[in-house]
Design a protein around this motif. Structure first.
Motif, PDB file in Angstrom:
ATOM      1  N   LYS A 145       0.922  -1.247  -0.033  1.00 24.63           N
ATOM      2  CA  LYS A 145      -0.061  -0.002   0.085  1.00 24.63           C
ATOM      3  C   LYS A 145       0.991   1.272  -0.241  1.00 24.63           C
ATOM      4  CE  LYS A 145      -3.928  -2.423   2.314  1.00 24.63           C
ATOM      5  NZ  LYS A 145      -5.111  -2.001   2.919  1.00 24.63           N
ATOM      6  N   ALA A 146       0.417   2.187  -0.904  1.00 28.33           N
ATOM      7  CA  ALA A 146       1.229   3.692  -0.897  1.00 28.33           C
ATOM      8  C   ALA A 146       1.114   4.236   0.428  1.00 28.33           C
ATOM      9  CB  ALA A 146       0.597   4.390  -2.226  1.00 28.33           C
ATOM     10  N   GLY A 147       2.122   4.989   0.759  1.00 26.78           N
ATOM     11  CA  GLY A 147       2.198   5.977   1.719  1.00 26.78           C
ATOM     12  C   GLY A 147       2.557   5.257   3.011  1.00 26.78           C
ATOM     13  N   GLN A 148       2.862   3.874   3.028  1.00 25.39           N
ATOM     14  CA  GLN A 148       3.525   3.269   4.326  1.00 25.39           C
ATOM     15  C   GLN A 148       4.877   2.784   4.067  1.00 25.39           C
ATOM     16  OE1 GLN A 148       0.568   0.226   5.283  1.00 25.39           O
ATOM     17  NE2 GLN A 148      -1.173   1.451   4.991  1.00 25.39           N
ATOM     18  N   ASP A 149       5.309   2.221   5.397  1.00 23.05           N
ATOM     19  CA  ASP A 149       6.848   1.662   5.446  1.00 23.05           C
ATOM     20  C   ASP A 149       6.531   0.244   4.706  1.00 23.05           C
ATOM     21  OD1 ASP A 149       7.945   4.043   6.348  1.00 23.05           O
ATOM     22  OD2 ASP A 149       7.843   3.336   8.285  1.00 23.05           O
ATOM     23  N   VAL A 150       7.715  -0.084   4.192  1.00 17.35           N
ATOM     24  CA  VAL A 150       7.779  -1.413   3.659  1.00 17.35           C
ATOM     25  C   VAL A 150       8.911  -2.209   4.253  1.00 17.35           C
ATOM     26  CG1 VAL A 150       7.857  -2.977   1.790  1.00 17.35           C
ATOM     27  CG2 VAL A 150       6.318  -0.844   1.915  1.00 17.35           C
ATOM     28  N   THR A 151       9.260  -3.233   4.572  1.00 19.48           N
ATOM     29  CA  THR A 151      10.380  -3.744   5.013  1.00 19.48           C
ATOM     30  C   THR A 151      10.414  -5.138   3.875  1.00 19.48           C
ATOM     31  OG1 THR A 151      10.220  -3.101   7.457  1.00 19.48           O
ATOM     32  CG2 THR A 151      11.781  -5.206   6.988  1.00 19.48           C
TER      33      THR A 151
END
Length: 136
Positions: A70-76
């Protein structure tokens, strides 16, 4: 003298070409990666709030053709080498993973579709080892 040079080059080429076929060594003390149990193309939220994307690499391919976040979120993003030695590059988000750096966190702030490529020369199928990150 030419025979020695040709022999040395041939041996070097054999090592490069067989790199993808060898299983990566993992230390006995390394913890096992957590599984999320989510749908194959969806990233699951982590306890810290970051979406988790686990890239499983084996001979000349990633386990999924695309990974959605999802756009706008942190991704690990985490790299798991099942067969061979591979790396990951997602240039748009300045992600570079390899044998010594297997996890990166970034903000998925730009919706779109981005290339995920193997960044470690792993043999004859290296140039086609690609996947997509879809930021929705």
């Amino acid at each position: 003298m030419k025979k020695i040079i040709v022999l040395a080059l041939s041996i070097s080429l054999m090592f490069v070409m067989s790199a993808c076929g060898q299983k990566a060594a993992t230390p006995a003390t390394a913890p096992a990666p957590a599984t999320t149990g989510s749908a194959p193309t969806a990233a699951a939220p982590a306890a810290s709030g970051a979406q988790q994307v686990k890239l499983v690499a084996s001979n000349y391919k990633f386990d999924q053709a695309e990974y959605k976040v999802k756009a706008g979120q942190d991704v690990t993003v985490t790299l798991d080498n099942k067969e061979g030695m591979h790396g990951v590059a997602i240039d748009a988000f300045k992600v570079k993973l390899d044998g010594s750096n297997k996890t990166a966190t970034f903000k998925a702030d730009k919706p779109g579709t981005y290339d995920i490529v193997c960044s470690v020369p792993c043999g004859s199928g290296h140039m086609t080892m690609k996947s997509k990150l879809i930021v929705e």
